[in-house]
Design a protein around this motif. Structure first.
Motif, PDB file in Angstrom:
ATOM      1  N   ALA A   1     -36.326 -14.314 117.275  1.00  0.00           N
ATOM      2  CA  ALA A   1     -36.488 -13.535 115.812  1.00  0.00           C
ATOM      3  C   ALA A   1     -37.097 -14.365 115.038  1.00  0.00           C
ATOM      4  CB  ALA A   1     -35.204 -12.732 115.453  1.00  0.00           C
ATOM      5  N   GLU A   2     -37.258 -15.823 115.204  1.00  0.00           N
ATOM      6  CA  GLU A   2     -37.608 -16.641 114.114  1.00  0.00           C
ATOM      7  C   GLU A   2     -38.973 -17.009 114.515  1.00  0.00           C
ATOM      8  OE1 GLU A   2     -33.694 -19.073 112.918  1.00  0.00           O
ATOM      9  OE2 GLU A   2     -34.305 -19.232 114.994  1.00  0.00           O
ATOM     10  N   HIS A   3     -39.733 -16.359 115.312  1.00  0.00           N
ATOM     11  CA  HIS A   3     -41.126 -16.855 115.603  1.00  0.00           C
ATOM     12  C   HIS A   3     -42.107 -17.196 114.282  1.00  0.00           C
ATOM     13  CE1 HIS A   3     -41.276 -15.843 120.080  1.00  0.00           C
ATOM     14  NE2 HIS A   3     -40.304 -16.554 119.654  1.00  0.00           N
ATOM     15  N   GLU A   4     -41.939 -16.421 113.417  1.00  0.00           N
ATOM     16  CA  GLU A   4     -42.793 -16.309 112.180  1.00  0.00           C
ATOM     17  C   GLU A   4     -42.477 -17.607 111.452  1.00  0.00           C
ATOM     18  OE1 GLU A   4     -43.601 -16.561 108.115  1.00  0.00           O
ATOM     19  OE2 GLU A   4     -41.728 -16.135 108.707  1.00  0.00           O
ATOM     20  N   LEU A   5     -41.041 -17.970 111.407  1.00  0.00           N
ATOM     21  CA  LEU A   5     -40.467 -19.222 110.792  1.00  0.00           C
ATOM     22  C   LEU A   5     -41.074 -20.346 111.394  1.00  0.00           C
ATOM     23  CD1 LEU A   5     -39.031 -20.420 108.470  1.00  0.00           C
ATOM     24  CD2 LEU A   5     -36.972 -19.973 109.705  1.00  0.00           C
ATOM     25  N   ALA A   6     -40.947 -20.369 113.080  1.00  0.00           N
ATOM     26  CA  ALA A   6     -41.413 -21.371 113.766  1.00  0.00           C
ATOM     27  C   ALA A   6     -42.545 -21.596 113.619  1.00  0.00           C
ATOM     28  CB  ALA A   6     -41.085 -20.909 115.319  1.00  0.00           C
ATOM     29  N   GLY A   7     -43.746 -20.647 113.398  1.00  0.00           N
ATOM     30  CA  GLY A   7     -44.993 -20.940 113.127  1.00  0.00           C
ATOM     31  C   GLY A   7     -45.129 -21.757 111.943  1.00  0.00           C
ATOM     32  N   ARG A   8     -44.470 -21.479 110.881  1.00  0.00           N
ATOM     33  CA  ARG A   8     -44.435 -22.125 109.497  1.00  0.00           C
ATOM     34  C   ARG A   8     -43.921 -23.580 109.589  1.00  0.00           C
ATOM     35  NH1 ARG A   8     -41.023 -18.988 105.496  1.00  0.00           N
ATOM     36  NH2 ARG A   8     -41.609 -20.686 103.999  1.00  0.00           N
ATOM     37  N   ALA A   9     -43.035 -23.833 110.519  1.00  0.00           N
ATOM     38  CA  ALA A   9     -42.549 -25.199 110.924  1.00  0.00           C
ATOM     39  C   ALA A   9     -43.559 -25.966 111.835  1.00  0.00           C
ATOM     40  CB  ALA A   9     -41.026 -25.045 111.722  1.00  0.00           C
ATOM     41  N   ALA A  10     -44.262 -25.351 112.605  1.00  0.00           N
ATOM     42  CA  ALA A  10     -45.247 -25.947 113.238  1.00  0.00           C
ATOM     43  C   ALA A  10     -46.555 -26.404 112.328  1.00  0.00           C
ATOM     44  CB  ALA A  10     -45.633 -25.029 114.348  1.00  0.00           C
ATOM     45  N   ALA A  11     -46.804 -25.535 111.452  1.00  0.00           N
ATOM     46  CA  ALA A  11     -47.973 -25.778 110.636  1.00  0.00           C
ATOM     47  C   ALA A  11     -47.559 -26.969 109.574  1.00  0.00           C
ATOM     48  CB  ALA A  11     -48.050 -24.556 109.580  1.00  0.00           C
ATOM     49  N   ALA A  12     -46.366 -27.098 109.400  1.00  0.00           N
ATOM     50  CA  ALA A  12     -45.971 -28.406 108.680  1.00  0.00           C
ATOM     51  C   ALA A  12     -45.916 -29.543 109.597  1.00  0.00           C
ATOM     52  CB  ALA A  12     -44.329 -28.222 108.002  1.00  0.00           C
ATOM     53  N   LEU A  13     -45.509 -29.605 110.830  1.00  0.00           N
ATOM     54  CA  LEU A  13     -45.468 -30.571 111.601  1.00  0.00           C
ATOM     55  C   LEU A  13     -46.868 -31.013 112.147  1.00  0.00           C
ATOM     56  CD1 LEU A  13     -42.361 -29.789 113.823  1.00  0.00           C
ATOM     57  CD2 LEU A  13     -42.474 -31.713 112.222  1.00  0.00           C
ATOM     58  N   ARG A  14     -47.633 -29.993 112.039  1.00  0.00           N
ATOM     59  CA  ARG A  14     -48.995 -30.424 112.560  1.00  0.00           C
ATOM     60  C   ARG A  14     -49.933 -31.388 111.945  1.00  0.00           C
ATOM     61  NH1 ARG A  14     -54.051 -28.627 111.771  1.00  0.00           N
ATOM     62  NH2 ARG A  14     -53.358 -27.100 110.066  1.00  0.00           N
ATOM     63  N   GLN A  15     -49.497 -31.466 110.641  1.00  0.00           N
ATOM     64  CA  GLN A  15     -50.183 -32.352 109.698  1.00  0.00           C
ATOM     65  C   GLN A  15     -49.546 -33.817 109.915  1.00  0.00           C
ATOM     66  OE1 GLN A  15     -49.751 -31.158 105.562  1.00  0.00           O
ATOM     67  NE2 GLN A  15     -48.737 -29.279 106.335  1.00  0.00           N
ATOM     68  N   VAL A  16     -48.443 -33.860 110.827  1.00  0.00           N
ATOM     69  CA  VAL A  16     -48.066 -35.405 110.979  1.00  0.00           C
ATOM     70  C   VAL A  16     -47.894 -35.724 112.491  1.00  0.00           C
ATOM     71  CG1 VAL A  16     -46.849 -35.779 108.739  1.00  0.00           C
ATOM     72  CG2 VAL A  16     -45.780 -34.803 110.778  1.00  0.00           C
ATOM     73  N   ALA A  17     -48.126 -34.893 113.389  1.00  0.00           N
ATOM     74  CA  ALA A  17     -47.655 -35.162 114.795  1.00  0.00           C
ATOM     75  C   ALA A  17     -49.041 -34.550 115.596  1.00  0.00           C
ATOM     76  CB  ALA A  17     -46.614 -34.235 115.307  1.00  0.00           C
ATOM     77  N   GLY A  18     -49.030 -35.372 117.010  1.00  0.00           N
ATOM     78  CA  GLY A  18     -50.095 -35.198 117.897  1.00  0.00           C
ATOM     79  C   GLY A  18     -49.798 -34.072 118.852  1.00  0.00           C
ATOM     80  N   ARG A  19     -48.469 -33.618 119.041  1.00  0.00           N
ATOM     81  CA  ARG A  19     -48.104 -32.786 120.047  1.00  0.00           C
ATOM     82  C   ARG A  19     -46.900 -32.007 119.597  1.00  0.00           C
ATOM     83  NH1 ARG A  19     -44.532 -33.370 125.154  1.00  0.00           N
ATOM     84  NH2 ARG A  19     -44.455 -35.598 124.521  1.00  0.00           N
ATOM     85  N   LEU A  20     -47.079 -30.763 119.609  1.00  0.00           N
ATOM     86  CA  LEU A  20     -46.060 -29.696 119.272  1.00  0.00           C
ATOM     87  C   LEU A  20     -45.428 -29.086 120.189  1.00  0.00           C
ATOM     88  CD1 LEU A  20     -47.862 -28.000 116.376  1.00  0.00           C
ATOM     89  CD2 LEU A  20     -46.614 -30.036 116.059  1.00  0.00           C
ATOM     90  N   VAL A  21     -43.970 -29.301 120.358  1.00  0.00           N
ATOM     91  CA  VAL A  21     -43.150 -28.670 121.652  1.00  0.00           C
ATOM     92  C   VAL A  21     -42.178 -27.839 121.155  1.00  0.00           C
ATOM     93  CG1 VAL A  21     -41.287 -29.369 122.986  1.00  0.00           C
ATOM     94  CG2 VAL A  21     -42.921 -30.964 122.522  1.00  0.00           C
ATOM     95  N   PHE A  22     -42.110 -26.636 121.746  1.00  0.00           N
ATOM     96  CA  PHE A  22     -41.393 -25.454 121.433  1.00  0.00           C
ATOM     97  C   PHE A  22     -40.328 -25.249 122.404  1.00  0.00           C
ATOM     98  CE2 PHE A  22     -40.627 -20.684 121.617  1.00  0.00           C
ATOM     99  CZ  PHE A  22     -40.478 -20.400 120.277  1.00  0.00           C
ATOM    100  N   ASN A  23     -38.994 -25.295 121.658  1.00  0.00           N
ATOM    101  CA  ASN A  23     -37.686 -24.922 122.565  1.00  0.00           C
ATOM    102  C   ASN A  23     -37.807 -25.996 123.714  1.00  0.00           C
ATOM    103  OD1 ASN A  23     -36.855 -23.049 120.854  1.00  0.00           O
ATOM    104  ND2 ASN A  23     -37.206 -21.273 122.192  1.00  0.00           N
TER     105      ASN A  23
END
Length: 496
Positions: free
Chosen positions: A400-422
């Protein structure tokens, strides 16, 4: 002077010392690479691919001997090292496939057009090898990021000879592996040097056209500055420090606390925490902290790769524990003797972390994590982009948190080269789609990766051939596409 290997389980010397390379020996290796470059780079992609396959076969055949030496010098264990060596040979074979597929040269053909403004001549562009490459091997991966590791494999695939600066934590492994490479490759295509002074001399040598490095931020920055201060500055591709933040969203923390705690502890302590993708920062609601503390307290450490790393880990974590900024919530166990260390876990609130971000986001190389607790998700998302550059960023979310997960990924994308989900960031697949890089201090160049097929791009530079006769063009740029590789012709991408 000599470089001595040690058994991390006991701290005692192991094997015969290896003599440090003299300035003359460094120069000879660099010049041998330069002499070998014209012939090695002139081989067809298929010929180099066959050479990489043969090298992989030779390393596989030597596996029992190499793994035995590496285990004695690193204490990483025979199962882990056997798997790592196989990863290394598979990496060589991957680059054989990259060469045969051919798109890595980024071939472009533009027809002449006298009617454009300005008129366009016939242009054909592709990537060509830079020249001899210096590679600095890593301590924590004696095969996959060392003598025959990713930097070496990708540089050889690109058509660049390699001079390796061996890591002092495993000199015997480096020497034995280098013997396999030297016997399987043409003369001068691969060389090895030992000693800190040899590394400095290698970066300075005019025959070296680029550098690949995996190691500490301090050492990498010093060599980066050296490469840029040469009379002819050269590219320096360094993989340095990374804290690999992971975010647990509230729903995930509530639904699977024990699973998340076990996964975090396993990732944190894998290889005694000596992975560049070790999750050193975990952002979570406070409710998850007890489970995390239990999991880390139940974990065992082990010997670190060298005495300096052990001492640095102990001093850094002791200093953290004695500060008033955090509290220690768990301390695991460790074997007696040698260079062993135990896992540790610290907790701090988000506001205190944000006020002391630079200090609390420092990497402590080893099995230590800092848990940052938060109550306000929006405040957390405001802090994440302020983190230092990192190789990975992880998000754990409930369905139920996919929208929030997308926001977190957008924040992390500014500092990280690889984004890992679950999942957890330790473990880096060797594949076309992998990116192992990130902003400073994760790497010195966030445009490139040190793992995966596209890591070959570091050792290549574009060359345009303007109005050249067909017979004088490289095969990759001839009109009839004799190699059948993907190309962009007059703006259209295809195999034509």
């Amino acid at each position: 002077m000599s470089v001595q290997g040690y058994d991390p389980r006991t701290g005692r010397a192991h094997g015969e010392p290896v003599q440090e390379s003299t300035a003359a020996e460094v120069a000879a290796a660099a010049e041998a690479g330069a002499a070998a470059f014209p012939a090695w780079s002139a081989l067809s992609a298929g010929q180099r691919a066959a050479a990489l396959d043969a090298l992989a076969d030779a390393l596989d055949a030597a596996s029992p001997e190499l793994v035995g030496i590496a285990d004695a010098e690193t204490a990483l264990g025979v199962p882990r090292l056997t798997t790592e060596l196989k990863r290394t040979t598979n990496q060589l074979r991957l680059f054989g496939g990259v060469l045969r597929e051919g798109s890595y040269v980024e071939a472009v053909l533009d027809s002449a057009d006298p009617d454009t403004i300005p008129p366009r001549p016939e242009l054909r562009r592709m990537l060509r090898p830079l020249g001899t490459v210096a590679v600095f091997s890593a301590s924590n991966f004696p095969f996959a990021f060392s003598t025959a590791g990713g930097d070496t494999a990708s540089a050889l695939a690109a058509g660049c000879p390699v001079v390796l600066k061996a890591h002092p934590s495993h000199p015997g492994t480096s020497r034995a592996t280098a013997e396999v490479l030297a016997s399987a490759l043409p003369e001068g295509v691969f060389g090895v040097v030992h000693g800190t002074g040899a590394g400095v001399a290698l970066v300075r040598h005019p025959a070296i056209r680029a550098v690949g490095f995996t190691g500490s931020t301090g050492g990498g920055r010093a060599l980066f500055d050296l490469a840029q201060s040469r009379p002819d500055p050269i590219p320096f591709y360094g993989e340095l420090g990374s804290v690999n933040p992971a975010v647990v969203l509230p729903g995930a923390a509530a639904r699977r606390p024990e699973e998340l705690a076990r996964g975090f502890a396993d990732s944190l302590t894998l290889g005694v925490g000596q992975f560049c993708t070790n999750p050193g920062l975990l952002f979570t609601p406070p409710s998850l902290v007890p489970a995390l503390a239990r999991a880390v307290a139940a974990a065992s450490g082990g010997p670190m790769l060298n005495e300096r790393m052990r001492d640095s880990y102990r001093s850094g974590t002791d200093e953290l524990a004695s500060s008033e900024l955090v509290r220690q919530v768990a301390r695991g166990t460790a074997p007696d003797g040698g260079w062993s260390v135990e896992p540790r876990l610290f907790e701090v609130g988000l506001e205190t972390f944000a006020e002391n971000l630079e200090r609390l986001s420092e990497e402590h190389f080893g099995p230590t994590g800092v848990v940052v607790t938060y109550d306000d998700v929006d405040r957390l998302l405001a802090v994440l982009p302020k983190l230092p550059g990192t190789l990975t960023g992880t998000v754990h979310a409930d369905d139920a948190e996919h929208e929030l997960a997308g926001r977190a990924a957008a924040a992390l994308r500014q500092v990280a080269g690889r984004l890992v989900f679950n999942g957890w960031p330790t473990g880096v697949a060797v594949a076309w789609g992998m990116h192992h890089g990130g902003p400073w201090p994760a790497t010195t160049n966030p445009l490139h990766t040190s793992v995966g097929a596209t890591s070959i791009r570091r050792w290549l530079a574009p060359v345009t051939y303007q109005s050249w006769p067909e017979a004088l063009l490289p095969a990759e740029l001839r009109a009839d596409n004799p190699l059948g590789i993907p190309r962009r012709v007059d703006g259209v991408l295809g195999t034509h």
